[in-house]
Design a protein around this motif. Structure first.
Motif, PDB file in Angstrom:
ATOM      1  N   HIS A  42      59.883  33.302   4.327  1.00  0.00           N
ATOM      2  CA  HIS A  42      59.362  34.245   5.317  1.00  0.00           C
ATOM      3  C   HIS A  42      59.397  35.662   4.735  1.00  0.00           C
ATOM      4  O   HIS A  42      60.384  36.068   4.132  1.00  0.00           O
ATOM      5  CB  HIS A  42      60.190  34.193   6.596  1.00  0.00           C
ATOM      6  CG  HIS A  42      59.985  32.941   7.381  1.00  0.00           C
ATOM      7  ND1 HIS A  42      60.734  32.619   8.500  1.00  0.00           N
ATOM      8  CD2 HIS A  42      59.103  31.919   7.232  1.00  0.00           C
ATOM      9  CE1 HIS A  42      60.332  31.464   8.991  1.00  0.00           C
ATOM     10  NE2 HIS A  42      59.347  31.015   8.237  1.00  0.00           N
ATOM     11  N   ASP A  43      58.319  36.398   4.927  1.00  0.00           N
ATOM     12  CA  ASP A  43      58.239  37.739   4.358  1.00  0.00           C
ATOM     13  C   ASP A  43      58.623  38.788   5.400  1.00  0.00           C
ATOM     14  O   ASP A  43      58.985  38.464   6.533  1.00  0.00           O
ATOM     15  CB  ASP A  43      56.843  38.015   3.787  1.00  0.00           C
ATOM     16  CG  ASP A  43      55.751  37.875   4.842  1.00  0.00           C
ATOM     17  OD1 ASP A  43      55.962  38.325   5.986  1.00  0.00           O
ATOM     18  OD2 ASP A  43      54.668  37.334   4.522  1.00  0.00           O
ATOM     19  N   LEU A  44      58.535  40.050   4.991  1.00  0.00           N
ATOM     20  CA  LEU A  44      58.887  41.159   5.875  1.00  0.00           C
ATOM     21  C   LEU A  44      57.652  41.889   6.383  1.00  0.00           C
ATOM     22  O   LEU A  44      57.678  43.096   6.611  1.00  0.00           O
ATOM     23  CB  LEU A  44      59.820  42.141   5.161  1.00  0.00           C
ATOM     24  CG  LEU A  44      61.211  41.608   4.794  1.00  0.00           C
ATOM     25  CD1 LEU A  44      62.030  42.672   4.097  1.00  0.00           C
ATOM     26  CD2 LEU A  44      61.940  41.086   6.022  1.00  0.00           C
ATOM     27  N   SER A  45      56.573  41.159   6.561  1.00  0.00           N
ATOM     28  CA  SER A  45      55.416  41.751   7.225  1.00  0.00           C
ATOM     29  C   SER A  45      55.731  41.925   8.706  1.00  0.00           C
ATOM     30  O   SER A  45      56.534  41.190   9.279  1.00  0.00           O
ATOM     31  CB  SER A  45      54.176  40.868   7.046  1.00  0.00           C
ATOM     32  OG  SER A  45      54.409  39.565   7.560  1.00  0.00           O
ATOM     33  N   THR A  46      55.107  42.915   9.322  1.00  0.00           N
ATOM     34  CA  THR A  46      55.311  43.160  10.746  1.00  0.00           C
ATOM     35  C   THR A  46      54.304  42.358  11.556  1.00  0.00           C
ATOM     36  O   THR A  46      53.317  41.851  11.025  1.00  0.00           O
ATOM     37  CB  THR A  46      55.150  44.648  11.077  1.00  0.00           C
ATOM     38  OG1 THR A  46      53.774  45.026  10.872  1.00  0.00           O
ATOM     39  CG2 THR A  46      56.052  45.503  10.190  1.00  0.00           C
ATOM     40  N   ALA A  47      54.535  42.270  12.859  1.00  0.00           N
ATOM     41  CA  ALA A  47      53.560  41.605  13.724  1.00  0.00           C
ATOM     42  C   ALA A  47      52.225  42.339  13.722  1.00  0.00           C
ATOM     43  O   ALA A  47      51.177  41.743  13.972  1.00  0.00           O
ATOM     44  CB  ALA A  47      54.105  41.519  15.154  1.00  0.00           C
ATOM     45  N   LEU A  48      52.271  43.635  13.394  1.00  0.00           N
ATOM     46  CA  LEU A  48      51.034  44.420  13.355  1.00  0.00           C
ATOM     47  C   LEU A  48      50.185  44.087  12.140  1.00  0.00           C
ATOM     48  O   LEU A  48      48.964  43.949  12.249  1.00  0.00           O
ATOM     49  CB  LEU A  48      51.375  45.909  13.347  1.00  0.00           C
ATOM     50  CG  LEU A  48      50.186  46.868  13.422  1.00  0.00           C
ATOM     51  CD1 LEU A  48      49.646  46.924  14.853  1.00  0.00           C
ATOM     52  CD2 LEU A  48      50.584  48.262  12.956  1.00  0.00           C
ATOM     53  N   ASN A  49      50.836  43.936  10.974  1.00  0.00           N
ATOM     54  CA  ASN A  49      50.039  43.746   9.758  1.00  0.00           C
ATOM     55  C   ASN A  49      50.095  42.345   9.179  1.00  0.00           C
ATOM     56  O   ASN A  49      49.559  42.100   8.099  1.00  0.00           O
ATOM     57  CB  ASN A  49      50.448  44.775   8.687  1.00  0.00           C
ATOM     58  CG  ASN A  49      51.878  44.601   8.199  1.00  0.00           C
ATOM     59  OD1 ASN A  49      52.449  43.529   8.210  1.00  0.00           O
ATOM     60  ND2 ASN A  49      52.467  45.709   7.737  1.00  0.00           N
ATOM     61  N   ARG A  50      50.728  41.405   9.873  1.00  0.00           N
ATOM     62  CA  ARG A  50      50.777  40.036   9.374  1.00  0.00           C
ATOM     63  C   ARG A  50      49.371  39.455   9.316  1.00  0.00           C
ATOM     64  O   ARG A  50      48.666  39.390  10.319  1.00  0.00           O
ATOM     65  CB  ARG A  50      51.690  39.184  10.266  1.00  0.00           C
ATOM     66  CG  ARG A  50      52.048  37.820   9.682  1.00  0.00           C
ATOM     67  CD  ARG A  50      53.211  37.227  10.462  1.00  0.00           C
ATOM     68  NE  ARG A  50      54.404  38.067  10.381  1.00  0.00           N
ATOM     69  CZ  ARG A  50      55.123  38.431  11.421  1.00  0.00           C
ATOM     70  NH1 ARG A  50      54.774  38.051  12.640  1.00  0.00           N
ATOM     71  NH2 ARG A  50      56.185  39.200  11.246  1.00  0.00           N
ATOM     72  N   GLN A  51      48.943  39.095   8.123  1.00  0.00           N
ATOM     73  CA  GLN A  51      47.590  38.585   7.873  1.00  0.00           C
ATOM     74  C   GLN A  51      46.527  39.609   8.281  1.00  0.00           C
ATOM     75  O   GLN A  51      45.384  39.248   8.568  1.00  0.00           O
ATOM     76  CB  GLN A  51      47.368  37.254   8.612  1.00  0.00           C
ATOM     77  CG  GLN A  51      48.339  36.159   8.173  1.00  0.00           C
ATOM     78  CD  GLN A  51      48.163  34.863   8.944  1.00  0.00           C
ATOM     79  OE1 GLN A  51      47.514  34.827   9.992  1.00  0.00           O
ATOM     80  NE2 GLN A  51      48.728  33.791   8.433  1.00  0.00           N
TER      81      GLN A  51
END
Length: 262
Positions: A42-51
Motif C-alpha cells: 500500500h502506498d502513501l497516496s491520498t484519497a484525493l490523488n489516488r489514481q
C-alpha cells in the motif's frame, strides 16, 4: 530512508521507540509520528490523488463540503485548514493523510483487517523535526514564533490562508504535520494528526523515500501480526476505544470473536 524488517515483538518495540530520548528535556519524548498499513505494498497516496481521481476537483469538493456542512460542527471553524481536517475526518477526499503520535495506534491499523493477516504490513515512522527543515521560511517562522513542531489550523492560516497560498510558498515539495482541533473523541483517542503537502498531486512516499534522515519504514511480517494483534487487545488498543460508540463496539466484537484463518 531506512527500511527495516522486524522479526519479534521486542524488536518491534525497540524500533518504534528508537531515538525517543530527548536530552534537553531529560525525558523520553519522541519526535516521530506513525502510520500503520496492513499491506506492505500500500502506498502513501491520498484519497484525493489516488489514481488521479479528484486532483482537479479539490477546491470544488471543499467548497461544497463547507456549504452543505454549515451548522454541523459543534464549534465554529474559522480556518480553511480546520474545515479540511473536518472533511478528512468524515471521509471526503483531501490532500491530507492520517497519522498518529502513538505507535500502538499505528499498530492497530496495521492489524485491524483480518482479511489481510496473511500479508506483510508496514509502519512508517517520520521525525517531524527533520521534515520541518525543508519547510519554506514563512512556515518555519510560524513554528519558531509559537515554539511548536507541528501546526494548528490558526498557525497554518497565519502563514497560508488557503491551499493555493500554501502551494505558492515554494516550488520544492515539502510536508508539514497538522494537529486538528479535538472535533470528537475519535480524534482524541487516536492521538491523531494529518500530513499536508504543497500540491494536490504530490505523493508522500515519493518524498519520504528521498530523505536520508528521520524516516524509517518498518516491515512487519505476516507471521508476527497475530501476536501484535493479541497483545494490542490485551493493552486495550481496540476499535472500542479508538472508535467510541456502538459502531466501534460492533467492529471490535466482530473482529475479536472471528476465528483465526488457517
Amino acid at each position: 530512508m531506512k527500511e527495516h524488517r522486524v522479526t519479534t515483538w521486542l524488536e518491534l518495540q525497540d524500533s518504534l521507540f528508537s531515538d525517543s530520548w530527548n536530552e534537553a528535556l531529560g525525558r523520553h519524548r519522541s519526535n516521530f509520528v506513525f502510520r500503520g498499513m496492513p499491506h506492505v505494498e500500500h502506498d502513501l497516496s491520498t484519497a484525493l490523488n489516488r489514481q488521479g481521481m479528484f486532483i482537479r476537483q479539490e477546491r470544488d469538493l471543499l467548497r461544497a463540503f463547507r456549504k452543505y456542512a454549515r451548522g454541523t460542527p459543534r464549534e465554529p471553524l474559522d480556518s480553511v485548514w480546520d474545515w479540511l481536517a473536518l472533511a478528512q475526518h468524515h471521509g471526503l477526499p483531501t490532500r491530507m493523510l492520517d497519522w498518529t503520535f502513538s505507535p500502538y495506534v499505528a499498530l492497530h491499523f496495521l492489524t485491524e483487517d483480518s482479511e489481510l493477516a496473511g500479508a506483510d504490513g508496514v509502519v512508517w515512522c517520520v521525525d517531524y523535526r527533520e521534515t520541518n527543515r525543508l519547510l519554506p521560511r514563512p512556515l518555519k517562522a510560524q513554528l519558531r514564533k509559537e515554539g511548536a513542531d507541528v501546526f494548528t489550523g490558526d498557525m497554518l492560516a497565519a502563514a497560508a490562508g488557503s491551499m493555493a497560498e500554501l502551494d505558492r510558498l515554494t516550488q520544492h515539495p515539502f510536508v508539514l504535520f497538522f494537529e486538528p482541533p479535538s472535533l470528537d473523541a475519535r480524534i482524541v483517542n487516536q492521538f491523531a494528526l494529518f500530513s499536508v503537502m504543497n500540491g494536490p498531486d504530490l505523493r508522500l512516499d515519493t518524498f519520504l523515500e528521498k530523505q536520508k534522515q528521520g524516516v524509517r519504514k518498518l516491515i512487519i511480517p505476516a507471521a508476527l501480526k497475530w501476536e501484535v494483534r493479541d497483545k494490542l487487545d490485551q493493552a486495550n488498543v481496540t476499535e472500542r476505544v479508538l472508535f467510541p460508540g456502538l459502531d466501534g463496539l460492533s467492529r471490535w466484537l466482530r473482529r475479536y470473536y472471528s476465528p483465526r484463518p488457517r
